[in-house]
Write an enzyme that holds these catalytic residues in place. Structure first.
Site, PDB file in Angstrom:
ATOM      1  N   GLU A   1     -26.106  14.538  -5.478  1.00 28.32           N
ATOM      2  CA  GLU A   1     -25.449  13.591  -6.498  1.00 28.32           C
ATOM      3  C   GLU A   1     -25.688  12.112  -5.978  1.00 28.32           C
ATOM      4  O   GLU A   1     -25.379  11.755  -5.037  1.00 28.32           O
ATOM      5  CB  GLU A   1     -23.876  13.830  -6.542  1.00 28.32           C
TER       6      GLU A   1
ATOM      7  N   HIS B   1     -24.212  13.267 -11.520  1.00 26.82           N
ATOM      8  CA  HIS B   1     -23.856  14.359 -10.737  1.00 26.82           C
ATOM      9  C   HIS B   1     -24.798  15.597 -10.876  1.00 26.82           C
ATOM     10  O   HIS B   1     -24.602  16.565 -11.551  1.00 26.82           O
ATOM     11  CB  HIS B   1     -22.240  14.794 -11.204  1.00 26.82           C
TER      12      HIS B   1
HETATM   13  O1  TA6 Z   1     -19.312  16.842  -6.562  1.00 24.56           O
HETATM   14  C1  TA6 Z   1     -18.939  17.940  -6.357  1.00 24.56           C
HETATM   15  C2  TA6 Z   1     -17.372  18.091  -7.234  1.00 24.56           C
HETATM   16  O2  TA6 Z   1     -16.483  17.100  -6.635  1.00 24.56           O
HETATM   17  C3  TA6 Z   1     -16.604  19.475  -6.381  1.00 24.56           C
HETATM   18  O3  TA6 Z   1     -15.573  19.137  -5.812  1.00 24.56           O
HETATM   19  C4  TA6 Z   1     -16.344  20.168  -7.824  1.00 24.56           C
HETATM   20  O4  TA6 Z   1     -15.280  19.895  -8.292  1.00 24.56           O
HETATM   21  C5  TA6 Z   1     -17.736  19.560  -8.606  1.00 24.56           C
HETATM   22  O5  TA6 Z   1     -17.548  18.168  -8.375  1.00 24.56           O
HETATM   23  C6  TA6 Z   1     -17.617  19.927  -9.960  1.00 24.56           C
HETATM   24  O6  TA6 Z   1     -16.488  19.362 -10.624  1.00 24.56           O
HETATM   25  P1  TA6 Z   1     -16.109  19.669 -12.301  1.00 24.56           P
HETATM   26  O7  TA6 Z   1     -15.072  18.952 -12.747  1.00 24.56           O
HETATM   27  O8  TA6 Z   1     -17.586  19.235 -12.856  1.00 24.56           O
HETATM   28  O9  TA6 Z   1     -16.148  21.152 -12.391  1.00 24.56           O
END
Ligand code: TA6
Length: 317
Positions: free
Chosen positions: A288, A184
């Site tokens: 990601e 991510h």
């Molecule tokens: O990858 C995008 C996502 O799924 C968004 O929807 C947002 O939730 C982000 O990840 C960050 O998630 P986190 O749990 O690290 O705040």
């Protein structure tokens, strides 16, 4: 929690790889080579810093990130496993799975040329077993140099050593391992309002900002014009993040990944995030490298799967 003295004894490389316990109690590996510097925490095997020589840091980490056991670090490269986003098999569990809030082990460290190779591992523990995951092994190989290579390998080790743990049904029987995964990655940019991403034209995505509607990305560049949260499906494409204000391109090539997620929370959502400074959305964009949703994976007992991201920087002349 990793023992710093033991890590130093087994893996330290003078002038290249050092270990320290930070004020918050997490253990960090500090990397300094002629080609790049980096920081990786054993907590989540979480890379929070990568700065190729002569470049500005290429990975964003929030100035308000929390570095606390059991909590995800905001920014860097969270390793997401075994589910992406909310757990969606009817059971409860932490957002984005348990790998990014688990204590990984360092298994290998060596320099070849001007690149440092590290390998981290994660095995089942009380937390994962309580969440129903006892038949997996993860290895995460990180190669730090002028480029950055991240390779996550997932193995289904059920059916092996059944006699040893016959009491665990899935282990003895050899159950399939169904999972999602993502690197991510938060890339550092000078101004997200002037960022464009090449490589996704014509690709189908789910628009999480518009009721998960299934859409097709128009040909050409994706320009960020507001909160963006899109898993692009069934794509092996290399993405190029054009950071116009920063005068550089970040090239994200990948292998073994069918999903590319693009995320920027933008101004309003960032204002609600305690671990993000109000204007920090301007200085990050997530591309990601993943396998999520309809691209999720199933491994039979004894099978394994690797997903790799290869990241390089190019100056915009
Ligand atoms: O990858 C995008 C996502 O799924 C968004 O929807 C947002 O939730 C982000 O990840 C960050 O998630 P986190 O749990 O690290 O705040």
């Amino acid at each position: 929690m990793a023992d710093v003295a033991e890590l130093k004894e087994k893996f330290a490389i003078p002038g290249v790889l050092a270990f320290e316990k930070t004020a918050s109690g997490l253990v960090a590996a500090r990397v300094t080579t002629p080609a790049a510097e980096a920081t990786i925490y054993l907590h989540g095997a979480h890379l929070t810093h990568w700065k190729p020589a002569g470049e500005a840091p290429a990975i964003f980490v929030s100035q308000r990130a929390e570095f606390v056991a059991g909590k995800p670090i905001r920014g860097g490269v969270p390793v997401i496993f075994p589910w992406f986003g909310e757990r969606h098999d009817g059971k409860s569990g932490p957002m984005h799975g348990f790998a990014r809030i688990s204590e990984w082990e360092l298994a290998f460290a060596a320099m070849t040329g001007d690149e440092l190779h590290l390998a981290f591992t994660l095995a089942p523990d009380d937390q994962s077993r309580a969440l129903g995951f006892d038949h997996f092994r993860l290895s995460y190989r990180v190669t730090i140099g002028r480029t950055l290579t991240l390779q996550l390998t997932v193995a289904n080790d059920s059916g092996s050593g059944g006699a040893r743990e016959a009491s665990i049904e899935t282990k003895a029987m050899g159950a399939p391992l169904v999972f999602e995964e993502a690197l991510h990655t938060y890339y550092a940019v000078a101004d997200a309002q002037k960022v464009s991403i090449d490589g996704l034209g014509g690709t189908t995505y789910l628009d999480k900002v518009d009721g998960m509607k299934r859409k097709v990305q128009p040909a050409g560049m994706l320009k960020l014009e507001g909160r963006t949260d899109r898993p692009y499906l069934n794509t092996e494409a290399t993405c190029v993040l054009h950071d116009e204000a920063g005068g550089r391109r970040i090239v994200v090539a990948k292998k073994g990944s069918a999903t590319t997620v693009v995320w920027n929370p933008w101004k309003e959502l960032t204002a609600t995030m305690a671990d993000m400074e109000p204007d920090s959305w301007l200085h990050m964009t997530c591309i990601e490298t993943a396998n999520v949703g309809e691209d999720s994976l199933t491994l039979a007992p004894g099978e394994h799967h690797s997903m790799r991201a290869h990241i390089s920087i190019e100056k915009i002349a």
